[in-house]
Design an enzyme around this catalytic site. Sequence first.
Site, PDB file in Angstrom:
ATOM      1  N   ASN A  85      -5.083   3.898   1.400  1.00 56.67           N
ATOM      2  CA  ASN A  85      -4.384   2.607   1.491  1.00 56.67           C
ATOM      3  C   ASN A  85      -5.234   1.400   1.160  1.00 56.67           C
ATOM      4  O   ASN A  85      -4.699   0.373   0.731  1.00 56.67           O
ATOM      5  CB  ASN A  85      -3.747   2.435   2.873  1.00 56.67           C
ATOM      6  CG  ASN A  85      -4.713   2.632   4.003  1.00 56.67           C
ATOM      7  OD1 ASN A  85      -5.235   3.722   4.193  1.00 56.67           O
ATOM      8  ND2 ASN A  85      -4.962   1.580   4.752  1.00 56.67           N
ATOM      9  N   SER A 144      -6.163   0.878   9.262  1.00 54.77           N
ATOM     10  CA  SER A 144      -6.894  -0.041   8.363  1.00 54.77           C
ATOM     11  C   SER A 144      -5.939  -0.895   7.547  1.00 54.77           C
ATOM     12  O   SER A 144      -6.317  -1.962   7.066  1.00 54.77           O
ATOM     13  CB  SER A 144      -7.831   0.738   7.447  1.00 54.77           C
ATOM     14  OG  SER A 144      -7.095   1.683   6.699  1.00 54.77           O
ATOM     15  N   GLY A 145      -4.700  -0.457   7.406  1.00 57.39           N
ATOM     16  CA  GLY A 145      -3.703  -1.241   6.666  1.00 57.39           C
ATOM     17  C   GLY A 145      -3.379  -2.555   7.348  1.00 57.39           C
ATOM     18  O   GLY A 145      -2.842  -3.478   6.722  1.00 57.39           O
ATOM     19  N   CYS A 164       0.812  -1.235   0.000  1.00 54.80           N
ATOM     20  CA  CYS A 164       0.000   0.000   0.000  1.00 54.80           C
ATOM     21  C   CYS A 164       0.839   1.276   0.000  1.00 54.80           C
ATOM     22  O   CYS A 164       0.458   2.270  -0.620  1.00 54.80           O
ATOM     23  CB  CYS A 164      -0.951  -0.017   1.189  1.00 54.80           C
ATOM     24  SG  CYS A 164      -0.192  -0.587   2.711  1.00 54.80           S
ATOM     25  N   HIS A 178      -2.516   6.603   4.056  1.00 55.06           N
ATOM     26  CA  HIS A 178      -1.105   6.574   4.445  1.00 55.06           C
ATOM     27  C   HIS A 178      -0.449   7.891   4.013  1.00 55.06           C
ATOM     28  O   HIS A 178      -0.538   8.290   2.847  1.00 55.06           O
ATOM     29  CB  HIS A 178      -0.375   5.427   3.754  1.00 55.06           C
ATOM     30  CG  HIS A 178      -0.745   4.059   4.277  1.00 55.06           C
ATOM     31  ND1 HIS A 178      -1.551   3.856   5.381  1.00 55.06           N
ATOM     32  CD2 HIS A 178      -0.382   2.822   3.840  1.00 55.06           C
ATOM     33  CE1 HIS A 178      -1.681   2.556   5.594  1.00 55.06           C
ATOM     34  NE2 HIS A 178      -0.990   1.903   4.674  1.00 55.06           N
TER      35      HIS A 178
END
Length: 374
Positions: A334, A182-183, A152, A245
């Site tokens: 991301n 959330s990544g 990402c 990000h």
Amino acid sequence: MERRNVGILGATGAVGQRFIQLLENHPWFNITWLAASDRSAGKTYAEACAWRLDTPLPAHIASMVLQPNTPEAAGSNLPRIIFSSVDAPIAKELEPLFAAAGCAVISNSSAFRMAPDVPLVVPEVNAAHLEVIESQPTRKRSGGYLVTNPNCCAIGLVLPLAPLAERFGIEKLFVSTMQAVSGAGYPGVASLDILGNVIPYIKNEEEKLQEEVQKLLGKATASAFQPLDATVSAMCNRVPVLEGHTECVSVKLRKPATREEILAAWDEFQPLHGKGLDGLHLPSAPVNPVEYESGDTRPQPRLDLMRGNGMATTVGRLRPCSLFDWKFTLLSHNTIRGAAGAAILNAEILAVLGKFDFRAFPPVNASAESLVSA
Ligand code: A2P
């Protein structure tokens, strides 16, 4: 463009849900097959999945039954295009089976990103690398193959770097990331660890980011890749942001460039609208993959996340760097541009390049085993 059937492996996970959201009403692709772990097989999608996106779960997906995760079990119902969002160890085991069975496997997993015959692709940056699929053994036997999209952070970063690499060359690169929770998927990092905090470590992330940037900006020959000849150093941090990000970048160029020249390189960067790729009109491609935001306090996740429907990188704060030449800050979505959206864009370019034309290959209901041993 004729509408093609597609499947999703890992359909119930965080990225799998994004695939479903982004493919809903897609003009070229139609979801006909969903699979996850053995725990979910046989359940409806609504039963197996805790839907966590802010758009409703489509009713026709909710009632679809999750299939066993092997090509054999699907028989002739196996779609020849599979989006994969399973974790790397599972991808390592399952993705080759689907490629052997004649599927184009378009993977978000890291399992094969650095394999010497697997393209790692961002269409605006290195679409030419896709030709390497022709050297994959399964391509010759069944028509199936593997294509991957990057980590990402690497995707958001290579979009503004690609026009700089092309016009001025890149000698050194330093990047420090602030990566959204959330990544890490769901449930991800425990709230007690991340709220009001910064965690200066994400397992394997710095290594992935460094090597993937070099592969993406490097050259592809018929069957191998030559990485970009540049020194790349990354520091990766997890921060209490939900989506988006942010990356702080310093770059040393091989040729001097003025601020105006760099801004022009980004502004004129429309690679899918030139170089023989003109008129591709990929439905998920942003018109401007790099958008410069001139405000002193931008980009910000809350304000700039959805540029280009979540597919553009927003760049800001371009200024001289006292260590290298120039520094800037970027923001990228991301889980859209950095995951499911990236894989869907890869599928769109494969479609227009004719890589979904499987007519010359054996029928899809041939078992993976017989194709592997053929
Ligand atoms: P399941 O929901 O049945 O566990 P995430 O990265 O968000 O955790 O999602 C991982 C995805 O990979 C989920 O869809 C999960 O399905 C799926 N998965 C986990 N283990 C396997 C497996 N052994 N085979 C196929 N899919 C798997």
